[in-house]
Structures are given as C-alpha cells and as structure tokens.
Design a protein around this motif. Sequence first.
Motif, PDB file in Angstrom:
ATOM      1  N   TYR A  60       0.858  -1.259   0.002  1.00 40.58           N
ATOM      2  CA  TYR A  60       0.027   0.067   0.087  1.00 40.58           C
ATOM      3  C   TYR A  60       0.716   1.325  -0.098  1.00 40.58           C
ATOM      4  O   TYR A  60       0.357   2.412  -0.203  1.00 40.58           O
ATOM      5  CB  TYR A  60      -1.014   0.034   1.321  1.00 40.58           C
ATOM      6  N   GLU A  91      -4.112   3.654   9.079  1.00 39.58           N
ATOM      7  CA  GLU A  91      -5.017   2.578   9.081  1.00 39.58           C
ATOM      8  C   GLU A  91      -5.784   2.969   7.305  1.00 39.58           C
ATOM      9  O   GLU A  91      -6.370   1.761   6.802  1.00 39.58           O
ATOM     10  CB  GLU A  91      -5.998   2.369   9.817  1.00 39.58           C
ATOM     11  N   ILE A 105      -6.850   2.627   1.304  1.00 43.09           N
ATOM     12  CA  ILE A 105      -7.737   1.439   1.489  1.00 43.09           C
ATOM     13  C   ILE A 105      -8.449   0.682   0.205  1.00 43.09           C
ATOM     14  O   ILE A 105      -8.636  -0.391   0.232  1.00 43.09           O
ATOM     15  CB  ILE A 105      -8.543   1.632   2.585  1.00 43.09           C
ATOM     16  N   VAL A 154      -5.810  -1.625  -1.136  1.00 43.70           N
ATOM     17  CA  VAL A 154      -5.843  -2.781  -0.042  1.00 43.70           C
ATOM     18  C   VAL A 154      -6.972  -3.774  -0.448  1.00 43.70           C
ATOM     19  O   VAL A 154      -6.748  -4.966  -0.574  1.00 43.70           O
ATOM     20  CB  VAL A 154      -5.876  -2.429   1.228  1.00 43.70           C
ATOM     21  N   ASN A 178      -6.290 -11.445  12.068  1.00 41.34           N
ATOM     22  CA  ASN A 178      -5.567 -10.480  11.465  1.00 41.34           C
ATOM     23  C   ASN A 178      -4.181 -10.024  11.997  1.00 41.34           C
ATOM     24  O   ASN A 178      -3.610 -11.076  12.628  1.00 41.34           O
ATOM     25  CB  ASN A 178      -6.386  -9.074  11.990  1.00 41.34           C
ATOM     26  N   LEU A 233      -6.787 -11.742   6.126  1.00 34.59           N
ATOM     27  CA  LEU A 233      -6.377 -10.565   6.632  1.00 34.59           C
ATOM     28  C   LEU A 233      -5.219 -10.527   7.432  1.00 34.59           C
ATOM     29  O   LEU A 233      -4.870  -9.596   8.082  1.00 34.59           O
ATOM     30  CB  LEU A 233      -7.594 -10.081   7.841  1.00 34.59           C
ATOM     31  N   CYS A 258      -3.111  -7.546   7.404  1.00 30.76           N
ATOM     32  CA  CYS A 258      -3.966  -6.122   8.195  1.00 30.76           C
ATOM     33  C   CYS A 258      -3.920  -6.299   9.359  1.00 30.76           C
ATOM     34  O   CYS A 258      -4.617  -7.015  10.214  1.00 30.76           O
ATOM     35  CB  CYS A 258      -5.395  -6.204   7.284  1.00 30.76           C
ATOM     36  N   GLN A 273      -6.740  -1.566  10.307  1.00 26.52           N
ATOM     37  CA  GLN A 273      -6.976  -1.564   8.782  1.00 26.52           C
ATOM     38  C   GLN A 273      -8.222  -2.368   8.563  1.00 26.52           C
ATOM     39  O   GLN A 273      -8.881  -2.088   7.664  1.00 26.52           O
ATOM     40  CB  GLN A 273      -5.748  -2.132   8.335  1.00 26.52           C
ATOM     41  N   VAL A 274      -8.511  -3.381   9.384  1.00 28.54           N
ATOM     42  CA  VAL A 274      -9.812  -4.228   9.134  1.00 28.54           C
ATOM     43  C   VAL A 274     -10.819  -3.445   9.445  1.00 28.54           C
ATOM     44  O   VAL A 274     -11.814  -3.395   8.487  1.00 28.54           O
ATOM     45  CB  VAL A 274      -9.744  -5.469  10.009  1.00 28.54           C
ATOM     46  N   LEU A 332     -11.418  -1.479   6.257  1.00 21.49           N
ATOM     47  CA  LEU A 332     -11.827  -2.155   5.177  1.00 21.49           C
ATOM     48  C   LEU A 332     -13.329  -2.077   5.303  1.00 21.49           C
ATOM     49  O   LEU A 332     -14.063  -2.223   4.355  1.00 21.49           O
ATOM     50  CB  LEU A 332     -11.144  -3.437   5.258  1.00 21.49           C
ATOM     51  N   SER A 380       1.514  -5.189   2.680  1.00 18.60           N
ATOM     52  CA  SER A 380       2.299  -4.344   3.495  1.00 18.60           C
ATOM     53  C   SER A 380       3.431  -4.365   2.849  1.00 18.60           C
ATOM     54  O   SER A 380       4.149  -5.119   2.390  1.00 18.60           O
ATOM     55  CB  SER A 380       1.994  -4.329   4.899  1.00 18.60           C
TER      56      SER A 380
END
Length: 560
Positions: free
Chosen positions: A186, A279, A283, A286, A418, A440, A443, A447-448, A451, A542
């Motif tokens: 990202y 975060e 996105i 991502v 995650n 995930l 993430c 970040q979750v 999303l 990432s």
Amino acid sequence: MKIFLAQQNYHIGNFESNTQKIICAIEEAKKQGGDLILFSELSVCGYAPKDFLEFDDFIGKCYAAIDEIKQYADTIGVLIGAPDRNPVREGKDLFNAAYFLYEKEVKGIAHKTCLPNYDVFDEYRYFEPAYDWKVMEFKGKKLAITICEDIWNLGDNPMYRICPMDELMKQQPDVMLNLSASPFDYTHDEDRKATIKANVTKYKLPLFYCNAVGSQTEIIFDGTSYVFDKDANLCGKLPSFQSSLQSFILNDDGTIDAPIIEPASRVPDKELNPIALEENLNIEQVYDAIVMGIRDYFTKMGFTKAILGSSGGIDSAVTLALACEALGADNVRAVLMPSEYSTGHSVSDAEALSKNLNNPYDIVPIKNIYDSFLQELKPIFKDLPFSIAEENIQSRSRGNLLMAIANKFGYILLNTSNKSELATGYGTLYGDMAGGLGVLGDCYKMQVYALAKYINRNAEIIPENIITKAPSAELRPGQKDSDSLPDYSILDKLLFQYIERRQGPKEIKAQGFDAALVDRVLKMVNINEYKRNQFCPIIRISPKAFGVGRRVPIVGKYLS
C-alpha cells in the motif's frame, strides 16, 4: 514508433496458458499496427518460479515457449521475459533475461544486473548478474532494455556495484524499456512513480514500464504500468489489478503522443515511507489487492468454493465480504458455531451479514461437542480451574467442524486472523489459526475496521453492530480482546514500528510509547514466532508481511 504494453496475469509454470496469452496480445498488437510490444519480467514462466528454476525440464519448457512465440514476432518487435542459460558456466547457471524477438528470430538478449535478495525476493539464489550491456537497434531506434530492479539503482544504491543504465547510456539510447514484476504494497505505487521519474530526469529519455499483474500465492502484482516522456511527464498508466493491452506513440523527439496525466511537477520525487501506521492509507487498493489475492489463489489452484467460520465479529465479517466479492456469494459458505459463551447478537449479527451478502450459511452449535471433550478429559483435568485449555478446546472444535465440512464438500477454509493477532500470538493453533489462505493476516486490526467502512461505502453490508461492538473471542464469560491485549489503536502503531519499520525497543520507547508496554508487546511478538511458522500463506499488502518476506528465528533470545 507505436509501442504496446501487455500487462498480463500469468500462472507460474503454466507454459501453455502463458504462451497463448502472449501470442494473443502480439496478434492484437499487429492488427493495430504496432511496431513493438513489451511484456513483463519472466512472463514466459511467471514470477517468481523459485526452485522450479533448478529443474532442467522447466528451463527447457521456457526455451520451447520462446521458440513458439518468436514465430509470431514477424512484423513486430517483441520483448518477453524468461530465464537464459549461462553458457560460460562461471557463477550461477542462469540469467534473468529479456528476449528481443523480431523477424521470427531472437535478435538479442538483455540480462538483469541488479538481483534483489531482500524481503520477498531471492533472485541471487538462482541468477547470475549481467556482465555486459548493449542497446538493441530496432527501426532506427536504440533500445535500452532493463529488468525491474535495474531501474531502482541510479548509481547510489549501496546494494549494487553496477548501474546498468549508466552502462547503456554510453551507447546513446533513444528510449528506456523496463520489464518488471514489482509486487504491490500500500506504499509502493508512489515509490514506483518516483523511481521512474528519477530515471527519466537523470537520463533525459522516455521510459516504458510494463509491470506484471495477478496474485502468486501470497504476493500480489498490481500492474499499474507506466509511460513517461523525456520530460518526466506521466503520459500513460494502465489500470491497477487488471490485465490490459494499451498502445502509445513514441515521437522522435522523445515526447509521447498522448495527453499528460500528471505533469512532472506533480509526480513525486521521493519514495513514500510512512513513519506511523495510517490505517486508511490506500484502503481501496488494499481491498482490490485482497480480492485479487483470493480470486487468483482459487482460480490458479483449481478451487471454486470457500468456507469460513462466521462469528459475528469484525474479522470474519470483512473476510466473508471480501470472499463473496472475489468468488461470488454462492461459492462462499459461512458456518456459525455458537457456544455457551456466545452472545445472542453474535449469531444474529452473523445471520444478518450473510443475508445482506446472500451467501449460504449454517448454524452448528458446539456445546455438545465441548461438553463431550470436558467429560472425556475430566479424569485428567480433575478439578483444576477453568483456563486457556478449555478456551482452546472451543476454538479447536470449531476448526475441526470447518475442516470436516471442507473435506466433505471440497471447500478451502479461509482464515480470518488479522496481523495484530498473529503478531501477539492471540490465536489458537489448529483452531482459529487453521486455514488454507490468510485473508487478513497482513492487515492490522485498525485496517480491518477501515476495510469494513470501505465495504459499507455505498450501503450497509456489514451490520453496524459488528463494527461498533467491542471485539471478543467469546471463549469465556464476558471476554474482551482488551483483557489480553492493549487497545488496538495503540497496539497497531507500536507493532508497525517494530515489524514494518524494524525499530528496536529503544527507538520505539523514544517515540513516547510506554516502556513496560513496549517490552511486553515485543516479547509477545517474538515468543509466538513458532505459531506463525505453522500458519497458512498470507495475502501480502504491506511493506513487511509475515511469511516469506520476514525471516525471524523461532528459537531466539533477542527481545524475548
């Protein structure tokens, strides 16, 4: 000169499919009057073939594919990527090469000079660096051909002793052409633009950059191929996360006959290197990357249907929504497995989610299974107090149920853990850490949530209660993640410093993090390496993911 970029999704070792894609693009470019067509790095065999390169038969199939492709390179120049045997046999057996095909012949071969062996890359294990550099003449133009990492060394990279473009410039080329397989993360899109701009600015030449697209297990290639004119204006950009074939006219003066998308003044001059976790950063990219990662993993492995445990929590909800987008809702089965510690809204939230997504789901309570385990273990457990042992029995019961259904009906189990959980060991081996693909796992928890909000950008897909309620494993009465872990808004930022930025405890504490918390979290990360070592492949989004790009000893004293 009319130059085509062929941004294609290859399948490692699937020579028939890869060759046909390449030939189809060549034929289409010829129909449109193309002079030259450029493909991505190792396009013939797919990137990265890893130890397949050690099989002589694999290399033989590469050569056979080139022989077939060159028959279509009659009136058009073709640049494809493939291994090339080292005839001298000094050093490695192979070069990472770009083949220039024209008039049904191999007119020239350019070898890659800068062989990365950091993070997910391990090219120096297989390839010998180039030891000569020659431009290739074609239709009155001198072509400077490089491969991926070659343009990331402008003579100031201490990793490499040779700057290939400096060598090629001695022969006064007219245009730079780069075959690339540059993985997505990202932060990387701006890095690429900055790097290409730096090359164009230094050498005063236009640059055509063709990047691979598609997922290869955990590594995502986003495409996003670029065309820059001699003045470092961005004049062409192929779509991200899609195959594409586009043409551009290169004028004799180094300009591109296309509208300027971004003038040089707006193209970044330096790499994007976040010093703290953001975060929401890119996105949308991502999201697209994970969807592609799921879809390609299933397609290339020959799978069609997925299963996952739907707990009514944020991680399983986001995983389910991503999987439905990637595979189609009919092909994703959710299993709700409440225990005596599950709250009523966990089931109702999970049901509402599946109804919103229109995917099939089942409710399989685990109380009887759990009670049976406890009964059989009673002679051994005796009257010892309730502990993590009983908690993990529940998680492993769910894992067994999911795998039983997967085996019976041919599903692949998607893991919902995650990065924050994986980092700190907040998961049960052979229970909620089971799965064939970690959706995930790269993430962080924040970040979750980002999303989830992105998924709900147009309508409420994930019920609001799933997003707003406190996260919990629900393995004991009233359990919350915060009982075992720091607040995710703090934890994620701390983990980012250690994992992505490779900051040690002194540096992290100097940023204002509580000293005791830093020591505690870093110890959790390091003592749980054994768990991550047994985990499934993780879709990488990432700059530093768990898996092939992060190599840490399982048994080690550092920071433990």
